[in-house]
Design a protein around this motif. Structure first.
Motif, PDB file in Angstrom:
ATOM      1  N   LEU A  72      -7.041   1.012   1.564  1.00 57.62           N
ATOM      2  CA  LEU A  72      -5.776   1.710   1.799  1.00 57.62           C
ATOM      3  C   LEU A  72      -6.091   3.161   2.162  1.00 57.62           C
ATOM      4  O   LEU A  72      -6.786   3.856   1.430  1.00 57.62           O
ATOM      5  CB  LEU A  72      -4.906   1.647   0.543  1.00 57.62           C
ATOM      6  N   CYS A  73      -5.610   3.609   3.335  1.00 52.25           N
ATOM      7  CA  CYS A  73      -5.956   4.959   3.802  1.00 52.25           C
ATOM      8  C   CYS A  73      -4.732   5.800   4.127  1.00 52.25           C
ATOM      9  O   CYS A  73      -4.871   6.947   4.551  1.00 52.25           O
ATOM     10  CB  CYS A  73      -6.890   4.880   5.011  1.00 52.25           C
ATOM     11  N   GLY A  74      -3.538   5.263   3.929  1.00 53.59           N
ATOM     12  CA  GLY A  74      -2.342   6.047   4.209  1.00 53.59           C
ATOM     13  C   GLY A  74      -1.099   5.193   4.158  1.00 53.59           C
ATOM     14  O   GLY A  74      -1.155   3.988   3.915  1.00 53.59           O
ATOM     15  N   ILE A  75       0.025   5.848   4.418  1.00 54.39           N
ATOM     16  CA  ILE A  75       1.311   5.170   4.390  1.00 54.39           C
ATOM     17  C   ILE A  75       2.265   5.836   5.372  1.00 54.39           C
ATOM     18  O   ILE A  75       2.172   7.049   5.613  1.00 54.39           O
ATOM     19  CB  ILE A  75       1.903   5.181   2.965  1.00 54.39           C
ATOM     20  N   LYS A  76       3.132   5.037   5.954  1.00 53.78           N
ATOM     21  CA  LYS A  76       4.208   5.545   6.800  1.00 53.78           C
ATOM     22  C   LYS A  76       5.504   5.095   6.153  1.00 53.78           C
ATOM     23  O   LYS A  76       5.602   3.980   5.634  1.00 53.78           O
ATOM     24  CB  LYS A  76       4.099   4.952   8.204  1.00 53.78           C
ATOM     25  N   GLN A  77       6.512   5.962   6.185  1.00 50.48           N
ATOM     26  CA  GLN A  77       7.803   5.571   5.634  1.00 50.48           C
ATOM     27  C   GLN A  77       8.938   6.257   6.358  1.00 50.48           C
ATOM     28  O   GLN A  77       8.796   7.367   6.863  1.00 50.48           O
ATOM     29  CB  GLN A  77       7.863   5.839   4.139  1.00 50.48           C
ATOM     30  N   PHE A  78      10.059   5.534   6.426  1.00 52.18           N
ATOM     31  CA  PHE A  78      11.270   6.069   7.026  1.00 52.18           C
ATOM     32  C   PHE A  78      12.451   5.226   6.566  1.00 52.18           C
ATOM     33  O   PHE A  78      12.265   4.136   6.027  1.00 52.18           O
ATOM     34  CB  PHE A  78      11.181   6.092   8.559  1.00 52.18           C
ATOM     35  N   LYS A  79      13.655   5.735   6.773  1.00 56.98           N
ATOM     36  CA  LYS A  79      14.876   4.984   6.471  1.00 56.98           C
ATOM     37  C   LYS A  79      15.361   4.329   7.749  1.00 56.98           C
ATOM     38  O   LYS A  79      15.441   4.962   8.795  1.00 56.98           O
ATOM     39  CB  LYS A  79      15.978   5.905   5.934  1.00 56.98           C
ATOM     40  N   THR A  80      15.698   3.042   7.659  1.00 56.95           N
ATOM     41  CA  THR A  80      16.258   2.338   8.805  1.00 56.95           C
ATOM     42  C   THR A  80      17.732   2.710   8.947  1.00 56.95           C
ATOM     43  O   THR A  80      18.317   3.337   8.057  1.00 56.95           O
ATOM     44  CB  THR A  80      16.145   0.813   8.638  1.00 56.95           C
ATOM     45  N   ALA A  82      20.084   0.860   8.549  1.00 58.89           N
ATOM     46  CA  ALA A  82      20.812   0.161   7.481  1.00 58.89           C
ATOM     47  C   ALA A  82      20.563   0.797   6.116  1.00 58.89           C
ATOM     48  O   ALA A  82      21.038   0.299   5.106  1.00 58.89           O
ATOM     49  CB  ALA A  82      20.404  -1.307   7.464  1.00 58.89           C
ATOM     50  N   GLY A  83      19.800   1.895   6.083  1.00 59.98           N
ATOM     51  CA  GLY A  83      19.533   2.585   4.822  1.00 59.98           C
ATOM     52  C   GLY A  83      18.397   1.998   4.009  1.00 59.98           C
ATOM     53  O   GLY A  83      18.209   2.353   2.851  1.00 59.98           O
ATOM     54  N   VAL A  84      17.612   1.115   4.593  1.00 61.03           N
ATOM     55  CA  VAL A  84      16.471   0.507   3.913  1.00 61.03           C
ATOM     56  C   VAL A  84      15.240   1.388   4.123  1.00 61.03           C
ATOM     57  O   VAL A  84      14.998   1.859   5.231  1.00 61.03           O
ATOM     58  CB  VAL A  84      16.208  -0.914   4.472  1.00 61.03           C
ATOM     59  N   ARG A  85      14.492   1.623   3.049  1.00 64.29           N
ATOM     60  CA  ARG A  85      13.227   2.352   3.195  1.00 64.29           C
ATOM     61  C   ARG A  85      12.199   1.385   3.759  1.00 64.29           C
ATOM     62  O   ARG A  85      11.925   0.346   3.183  1.00 64.29           O
ATOM     63  CB  ARG A  85      12.732   2.906   1.868  1.00 64.29           C
ATOM     64  N   TYR A  86      11.620   1.731   4.904  1.00 61.08           N
ATOM     65  CA  TYR A  86      10.639   0.899   5.591  1.00 61.08           C
ATOM     66  C   TYR A  86       9.283   1.532   5.343  1.00 61.08           C
ATOM     67  O   TYR A  86       9.069   2.701   5.677  1.00 61.08           O
ATOM     68  CB  TYR A  86      10.969   0.853   7.081  1.00 61.08           C
ATOM     69  N   MET A  87       8.364   0.781   4.755  1.00 69.74           N
ATOM     70  CA  MET A  87       7.048   1.314   4.417  1.00 69.74           C
ATOM     71  C   MET A  87       5.959   0.515   5.114  1.00 69.74           C
ATOM     72  O   MET A  87       5.985  -0.717   5.099  1.00 69.74           O
ATOM     73  CB  MET A  87       6.833   1.274   2.905  1.00 69.74           C
TER      74      MET A  87
END
Length: 154
Positions: A72-80, A82-87
């Motif tokens: 594991l070297c990182g993570i990306k995240q954002f809200k769709t 529809a308000g879902v956190r996408y990771m």
């Protein structure tokens, strides 16, 4: 002060940068209309599946390679919308067996990293690539700013 407990819906995915002994990386030219272009293989984590098993499965399904020792070297995240956190969990490995095989996601091939910009890349892939390659960055985050979004790298 009493803490307010909050819950949110999260969609979990992964992506893996696979490097060979020549320093080349496996890339995929995705055909998906919602996110086309050059990227690394990956996909969704299934219910009750470990993150490790999910990235191994997704890489195999999309490339024909069986990876081991994904780190594991990182993570990306954002809200769709529809308000879902996408990771997206970012992994790296140089341990694999098998032969590259194209999937329905698109063609896959080995590429020298300095040639990535010669291709149409998937939206925000170049920013994600910085996290994959960095010893100091570990997070890619879309932050809402007014009517738009800013990419934050941490």
């Amino acid at each position: 002060m009493k803490r307010r407990r909050t819950m949110e819906t999260v969609e979990l995915t992964n992506m893996c940068m696979i490097e060979n002994q020549k320093g080349q990386v496996v890339v995929q030219l995705r055909k998906k209309k919602d996110w086309p272009g050059l990227t690394f293989p990956g996909g969704h984590v299934l219910p009750d599946e470990s993150f490790h098993d999910a990235v191994v499965r997704e890489v195999y399904e999309e490339t024909g390679l069986t990876i081991s020792c994904p780190k594991l070297c990182g993570i990306k995240q954002f809200k769709t919308s529809a308000g879902v956190r996408y990771m997206v969990l970012f992994y790296r490995t140089n341990s694999f067996v098998g032969e590259l095989t194209e999937s329905i996601e698109g063609p896959v091939f080995w590429l020298e990293p300095n040639r990535i910009q010669e291709y149409q890349v998937a939206p925000d892939f170049l920013e994600m690539y910085q996290v994959f390659c960095s010893e100091t960055l570990s997070e890619f985050f879309y932050q809402k700013k007014g009517d738009g979004w800013n990419i934050q790298l941490y």
